[in-house]
Design a protein around this motif. Structure first.
Motif, PDB file in Angstrom:
ATOM      1  N   ASN A   1      11.109 -13.263   9.108  1.00 19.84           N
ATOM      2  CA  ASN A   1       9.624 -13.322   9.555  1.00 19.84           C
ATOM      3  C   ASN A   1       9.210 -12.530  10.582  1.00 19.84           C
ATOM      4  O   ASN A   1       8.182 -13.313  11.248  1.00 19.84           O
ATOM      5  N   ARG A   2       9.397 -11.781  11.524  1.00 15.80           N
ATOM      6  CA  ARG A   2       9.416 -11.093  12.746  1.00 15.80           C
ATOM      7  C   ARG A   2       8.088 -10.587  12.317  1.00 15.80           C
ATOM      8  O   ARG A   2       7.285 -10.568  13.888  1.00 15.80           O
ATOM      9  N   TYR A   3       7.351  -9.946  10.919  1.00 16.17           N
ATOM     10  CA  TYR A   3       6.426  -9.411  11.000  1.00 16.17           C
ATOM     11  C   TYR A   3       5.122  -9.359   9.980  1.00 16.17           C
ATOM     12  O   TYR A   3       5.789  -9.984   9.204  1.00 16.17           O
ATOM     13  N   ASP A   4       4.331  -9.305  10.456  1.00 22.16           N
ATOM     14  CA  ASP A   4       3.161  -9.432   9.091  1.00 22.16           C
ATOM     15  C   ASP A   4       3.143  -8.040   8.583  1.00 22.16           C
ATOM     16  O   ASP A   4       2.411  -7.908   7.276  1.00 22.16           O
ATOM     17  N   LEU A   5       3.171  -6.855   9.387  1.00 21.20           N
ATOM     18  CA  LEU A   5       2.828  -5.777   8.563  1.00 21.20           C
ATOM     19  C   LEU A   5       3.813  -4.756   8.672  1.00 21.20           C
ATOM     20  O   LEU A   5       4.432  -4.710   9.974  1.00 21.20           O
ATOM     21  N   VAL A   6       3.974  -4.028   8.159  1.00 22.40           N
ATOM     22  CA  VAL A   6       5.564  -3.378   7.745  1.00 22.40           C
ATOM     23  C   VAL A   6       5.639  -1.612   7.289  1.00 22.40           C
ATOM     24  O   VAL A   6       4.621  -1.863   6.165  1.00 22.40           O
ATOM     25  N   VAL A   7       5.382  -0.831   8.254  1.00 23.39           N
ATOM     26  CA  VAL A   7       5.610   0.952   8.030  1.00 23.39           C
ATOM     27  C   VAL A   7       6.617   1.247   7.907  1.00 23.39           C
ATOM     28  O   VAL A   7       7.243   1.673   8.108  1.00 23.39           O
ATOM     29  N   LEU A   8       6.240   1.601   6.470  1.00 24.57           N
ATOM     30  CA  LEU A   8       8.099   2.453   5.901  1.00 24.57           C
ATOM     31  C   LEU A   8       7.724   4.392   5.648  1.00 24.57           C
ATOM     32  O   LEU A   8       7.177   4.314   4.598  1.00 24.57           O
ATOM     33  N   ASP A   9       7.765   4.494   6.560  1.00 23.86           N
ATOM     34  CA  ASP A   9       7.469   5.417   6.772  1.00 23.86           C
ATOM     35  C   ASP A   9       8.216   6.631   6.083  1.00 23.86           C
ATOM     36  O   ASP A   9       9.722   6.703   6.483  1.00 23.86           O
ATOM     37  N   GLU A  10       7.739   7.862   5.228  1.00 22.94           N
ATOM     38  CA  GLU A  10       9.009   9.112   4.229  1.00 22.94           C
ATOM     39  C   GLU A  10       9.583   7.878   3.810  1.00 22.94           C
ATOM     40  O   GLU A  10      11.285   8.737   3.275  1.00 22.94           O
ATOM     41  N   LEU A  11       9.650   6.938   2.717  1.00 23.20           N
ATOM     42  CA  LEU A  11      10.314   6.300   2.066  1.00 23.20           C
ATOM     43  C   LEU A  11      10.653   6.989   0.708  1.00 23.20           C
ATOM     44  O   LEU A  11      11.689   6.963   0.817  1.00 23.20           O
ATOM     45  N   SER A  12       9.410   7.296   0.527  1.00 29.78           N
ATOM     46  CA  SER A  12       9.813   7.804  -0.677  1.00 29.78           C
ATOM     47  C   SER A  12      10.769   9.716  -1.060  1.00 29.78           C
ATOM     48  O   SER A  12      11.811   9.762  -2.149  1.00 29.78           O
ATOM     49  N   LEU A  13      10.963   9.873   0.111  1.00 26.61           N
ATOM     50  CA  LEU A  13      11.550  10.821   0.297  1.00 26.61           C
ATOM     51  C   LEU A  13      13.412  10.622   0.949  1.00 26.61           C
ATOM     52  O   LEU A  13      14.552  10.829  -0.006  1.00 26.61           O
TER      53      LEU A  13
ATOM     54  N   GLN B   1       0.681  -1.133  -0.262  1.00 25.67           N
ATOM     55  CA  GLN B   1       0.192   0.197  -0.086  1.00 25.67           C
ATOM     56  C   GLN B   1       0.768   0.877  -0.190  1.00 25.67           C
ATOM     57  O   GLN B   1       1.624   1.586   0.684  1.00 25.67           O
ATOM     58  N   VAL B   2       0.605   2.339  -0.402  1.00 28.03           N
ATOM     59  CA  VAL B   2       1.286   3.053  -0.835  1.00 28.03           C
ATOM     60  C   VAL B   2      -0.117   4.761  -0.368  1.00 28.03           C
ATOM     61  O   VAL B   2      -1.370   4.743  -0.775  1.00 28.03           O
ATOM     62  N   PHE B   3       0.803   5.416   0.584  1.00 23.34           N
ATOM     63  CA  PHE B   3       0.329   6.541   1.016  1.00 23.34           C
ATOM     64  C   PHE B   3       0.842   7.861   0.856  1.00 23.34           C
ATOM     65  O   PHE B   3       2.047   7.950   1.479  1.00 23.34           O
ATOM     66  N   THR B   4       0.596   9.006   0.225  1.00 19.74           N
ATOM     67  CA  THR B   4       1.134   9.829  -0.547  1.00 19.74           C
ATOM     68  C   THR B   4       0.602  11.130  -0.726  1.00 19.74           C
ATOM     69  O   THR B   4      -1.020  11.101  -0.485  1.00 19.74           O
ATOM     70  N   SER B   5       1.283  12.519   0.007  1.00 17.52           N
ATOM     71  CA  SER B   5       0.831  13.517  -0.128  1.00 17.52           C
ATOM     72  C   SER B   5       2.147  14.590  -1.076  1.00 17.52           C
ATOM     73  O   SER B   5       2.599  14.263   0.203  1.00 17.52           O
ATOM     74  N   PHE B   6       1.669  15.950  -0.716  1.00 16.86           N
ATOM     75  CA  PHE B   6       2.228  17.019  -1.302  1.00 16.86           C
ATOM     76  C   PHE B   6       2.448  17.607  -0.061  1.00 16.86           C
ATOM     77  O   PHE B   6       3.686  18.151   0.600  1.00 16.86           O
TER      78      PHE B   6
ATOM     79  N   THR C   1      -0.319   9.933  11.082  1.00 14.29           N
ATOM     80  CA  THR C   1      -1.727   9.714  12.322  1.00 14.29           C
ATOM     81  C   THR C   1      -2.808   8.881  11.524  1.00 14.29           C
ATOM     82  O   THR C   1      -3.310   7.666  12.615  1.00 14.29           O
ATOM     83  N   GLY C   2      -3.019   8.689  10.121  1.00 15.13           N
ATOM     84  CA  GLY C   2      -3.810   7.791   9.489  1.00 15.13           C
ATOM     85  C   GLY C   2      -3.144   6.766   9.687  1.00 15.13           C
ATOM     86  O   GLY C   2      -3.933   5.070  10.215  1.00 15.13           O
ATOM     87  N   VAL C   3      -2.586   6.181   8.823  1.00 12.98           N
ATOM     88  CA  VAL C   3      -1.421   5.111   8.672  1.00 12.98           C
ATOM     89  C   VAL C   3      -1.276   4.436   9.928  1.00 12.98           C
ATOM     90  O   VAL C   3      -0.881   3.251  10.692  1.00 12.98           O
ATOM     91  N   MET C   4      -0.646   5.327  11.244  1.00 12.53           N
ATOM     92  CA  MET C   4      -0.355   4.598  12.136  1.00 12.53           C
ATOM     93  C   MET C   4      -1.448   4.280  13.186  1.00 12.53           C
ATOM     94  O   MET C   4      -1.058   3.431  13.625  1.00 12.53           O
ATOM     95  N   ALA C   5      -3.450   4.994  13.176  1.00  6.29           N
ATOM     96  CA  ALA C   5      -3.860   4.049  13.525  1.00  6.29           C
ATOM     97  C   ALA C   5      -4.574   3.109  13.324  1.00  6.29           C
ATOM     98  O   ALA C   5      -4.283   1.910  14.099  1.00  6.29           O
ATOM     99  N   GLN C   6      -4.245   3.343  11.929  1.00  5.89           N
ATOM    100  CA  GLN C   6      -4.093   1.335  11.397  1.00  5.89           C
ATOM    101  C   GLN C   6      -3.074   0.533  11.417  1.00  5.89           C
ATOM    102  O   GLN C   6      -3.605  -0.866  12.116  1.00  5.89           O
TER     103      GLN C   6
END
Length: 182
Positions: free
Chosen positions: A118-130, A29-34, A40-45
């Protein structure tokens, strides 16, 4: 006519193994914005999923300032590890010190290693695009990571101006926009 939905109950130690053996494939999943204000929304998820018993890793590549580092994760429940770079500041430009560059690379290598284990089932890579745009992490390595991760692992990528190559492999793209200006 009455119908009833019954949720199967699994033994805790065996439930993750059973879930991984099912044919469910993880999503990218990609969450992007200018704007850099939608974490906050990603962290809540991530917190909601961790609260349901799923192991979650949140990695913030450009945040520092709290003396953390990959070897000192914050644990926001028994199922959510949150790690940042071990550096004294947050990064907002491509000009960084050698020590900061080393910290970023170590964080990326650690992330790859624990996902491969195999330690995690969900991985969030925050500000990876930058981190990609500033040249801190090679795009080819991220694409390889997404291609070779365990097939059940969901990955969320965030940041402005996500590279086309990552958008092309995404299963879901969410672009957040402001509808008004203050």
């Amino acid at each position: 006519m009455v119908s009833q939905v019954e949720t199967p109950v699994f033994d805790a130690p065996h439930s993750r193994t059973l879930a991984r053996n099912l044919s469910v494939e993880g999503l990218v999943q990609v969450f992007t914005s200018f704007h850099r204000n939608f974490f906050t929304g990603v962290m809540a998820q991530a917190m909601r999923i961790a609260g349901q018993g799923t192991p979650v890793l949140v990695v913030q590549f450009l945040k520092g300032g709290i003396g953390q580092g990959y070897d000192r994760p914050m644990q926001l429940s028994q199922n959510l590890d949150w790690i940042r770079c071990n550096m004294p500041r947050c990064i907002d430009s491509p000009q960084i010190s050698e020590e900061e560059a080393r910290s970023l690379l170590e964080l990326w290598q650690h992330t790859r290693r624990v996902v491969e284990q195999n330690r995690y089932d969900l991985v969030v890579l925050d500000e990876l695009s930058l981190a990609l745009r500033f040249g801190f992490i090679p795009e080819a390595e991220v694409l390889d990571f997404l291609r070779t991760r365990p097939r059940h692992v969901d990955v969320i990528l965030t940041g402005p101006e996500m590279p086309d190559a990552l958008l092309d492999v995404a299963d879901q793209i969410t672009e957040l926009r402001r509808t008004h200006q203050p």
